[in-house]
Write an enzyme that holds these catalytic residues in place. Structure first.
Site, PDB file in Angstrom:
ATOM      1  N   GLY A 108      12.515  19.195  84.468  1.00 55.61           N
ATOM      2  CA  GLY A 108      12.277  17.758  84.456  1.00 55.61           C
ATOM      3  C   GLY A 108      10.840  17.426  84.794  1.00 55.61           C
ATOM      4  O   GLY A 108      10.023  18.300  85.117  1.00 55.61           O
ATOM      5  N   SER A 109      10.517  16.138  84.749  1.00 54.56           N
ATOM      6  CA  SER A 109       9.128  15.714  84.887  1.00 54.56           C
ATOM      7  C   SER A 109       8.547  16.009  86.268  1.00 54.56           C
ATOM      8  O   SER A 109       7.386  16.420  86.388  1.00 54.56           O
ATOM      9  CB  SER A 109       9.006  14.221  84.584  1.00 54.56           C
ATOM     10  OG  SER A 109       9.793  13.451  85.489  1.00 54.56           O
ATOM     11  N   ASP A 168      13.685  21.475  92.858  1.00 53.55           N
ATOM     12  CA  ASP A 168      14.128  20.812  91.630  1.00 53.55           C
ATOM     13  C   ASP A 168      14.083  19.296  91.825  1.00 53.55           C
ATOM     14  O   ASP A 168      13.999  18.812  92.957  1.00 53.55           O
ATOM     15  CB  ASP A 168      15.557  21.250  91.281  1.00 53.55           C
ATOM     16  CG  ASP A 168      15.882  21.107  89.801  1.00 53.55           C
ATOM     17  OD1 ASP A 168      15.106  20.458  89.078  1.00 53.55           O
ATOM     18  OD2 ASP A 168      16.928  21.637  89.371  1.00 53.55           O
ATOM     19  N   GLY A 173      20.849  16.230  85.621  1.00 52.09           N
ATOM     20  CA  GLY A 173      21.258  16.527  84.254  1.00 52.09           C
ATOM     21  C   GLY A 173      20.659  15.630  83.208  1.00 52.09           C
ATOM     22  O   GLY A 173      20.981  15.747  82.032  1.00 52.09           O
ATOM     23  N   GLY A 174      19.755  14.729  83.627  1.00 55.39           N
ATOM     24  CA  GLY A 174      19.106  13.875  82.648  1.00 55.39           C
ATOM     25  C   GLY A 174      18.325  14.675  81.621  1.00 55.39           C
ATOM     26  O   GLY A 174      18.180  14.263  80.467  1.00 55.39           O
ATOM     27  N   GLY A 175      17.840  15.844  82.039  1.00 60.46           N
ATOM     28  CA  GLY A 175      17.122  16.723  81.120  1.00 60.46           C
ATOM     29  C   GLY A 175      18.019  17.707  80.395  1.00 60.46           C
ATOM     30  O   GLY A 175      17.543  18.508  79.592  1.00 60.46           O
ATOM     31  N   GLU A 192      20.828  24.577  86.392  1.00 62.83           N
ATOM     32  CA  GLU A 192      20.277  24.058  87.644  1.00 62.83           C
ATOM     33  C   GLU A 192      21.251  24.264  88.796  1.00 62.83           C
ATOM     34  O   GLU A 192      20.852  24.651  89.896  1.00 62.83           O
ATOM     35  CB  GLU A 192      19.945  22.573  87.502  1.00 62.83           C
ATOM     36  CG  GLU A 192      18.724  22.303  86.647  1.00 62.83           C
ATOM     37  CD  GLU A 192      18.497  20.826  86.398  1.00 62.83           C
ATOM     38  OE1 GLU A 192      17.326  20.436  86.212  1.00 62.83           O
ATOM     39  OE2 GLU A 192      19.475  20.058  86.378  1.00 62.83           O
ATOM     40  N   ALA A 225      15.705  15.269  90.654  1.00 64.26           N
ATOM     41  CA  ALA A 225      17.015  14.625  90.595  1.00 64.26           C
ATOM     42  C   ALA A 225      16.874  13.288  89.886  1.00 64.26           C
ATOM     43  O   ALA A 225      15.795  12.683  89.865  1.00 64.26           O
ATOM     44  CB  ALA A 225      17.588  14.424  91.997  1.00 64.26           C
TER      45      ALA A 225
END
Length: 240
Positions: free
Chosen positions: A29-30, A83, A97-99, A105, A85
């Protein structure tokens, strides 16, 4: 300051938890990518670590920056995972889980002695659920699986639209594991644990994006600085 600067500040603070020789899980993720890029600078300066990426995207980024990589088959126990969130509540329960990398993960996070979440302050919520809950499902029988998700989620007090995640061209989003994702717009959850247990009863559900009792700490970047929230204390400390 911008949201991106808050993410960067959180990622930079997370570096302070990394020690030489650690086996690290690298998130997706970003915000997690900012940590990977900062870690790469430390590796170039001589820091020795061995890392497991949580997605093919993160693997490509780490390889591009020369970060030493391994797998959970070769290195099944990790010291620390960093990680991001999509949502974090006051008990450090997460939606992720947006990515689309929620399965890997969660596997990597639970293989680690410690998981630290990094995020900007906009990800903090009073109740989980404003962000649609990602649920990774097997392709076989997915309509039946969707119906079971809807039914058992309702039993857990959760109602809302369940949609299959699609790409911009209308094709189904496919996870690194070859599965599909349903995004479940349930709204604020009164009992995330009940929903998590309900989803585990469904054979077609591979994994869901509720990370409960997994995060040990959260590093939150915001307009007032960086806060480190330890799960065992439930208190934040402002870092200069």
């Amino acid at each position: 300051m911008s949201v991106e600067s808050y993410k960067l500040a959180a990622a930079r603070r997370a570096l302070q938890f990394v020690e030489p020789g650690m086996r690290l899980g690298l998130g997706t993720g970003s915000t997690a990518s900012k940590f990977v890029e900062l870690l790469a600078g430390e590796v170039r300066a001589g820091l020795q670590v061995l890392c497991v990426p949580t997605s093919e995207e993160t693997q490509r980024l780490a390889e591009q920056h020369g970060i030493p990589l391994t797998t959970l088959c070769e290195t099944p126990l990790l010291d620390l995972t960093i990680d991001g969130a999509d949502e974090i509540d006051g008990e450090l329960r997460l939606i992720k889980g947006g990515g689309g990398a929620l399965l890997r993960e969660k596997i990597v996070a639970t293989a680690s002695d410690r998981m630290i979440v990094i995020a900007d302050s906009a990800k903090q919520v009073a109740k989980l659920g404003a962000f649609p809950l990602p649920v990774e499902v097997a392709r076989f029988g997915m309509t039946a699986t969707r119906n079971m998700i809807e039914m058992l989620a309702a039993d857990a007090g959760c109602h809302g639209e369940i949609t299959q995640r699609l790409l911009s061209d209308g094709a189904p989003f496919v996870t690194d594991g070859g599965n599909y994702i349903f995004d479940c717009a349930f709204g604020p959850m009164e009992d995330p644990e009940a929903l998590d247990e309900a989803l585990k009863f469904i054979p077609g559900v591979v994994e869901n994006g509720l990370f409960l009792g997994i995060a040990d700490a959260a590093i939150i970047g915001g307009p007032e600085g960086v806060a480190v929230i330890e799960a065992q204390y439930g208190e934040s400390q402002e870092a200069v």
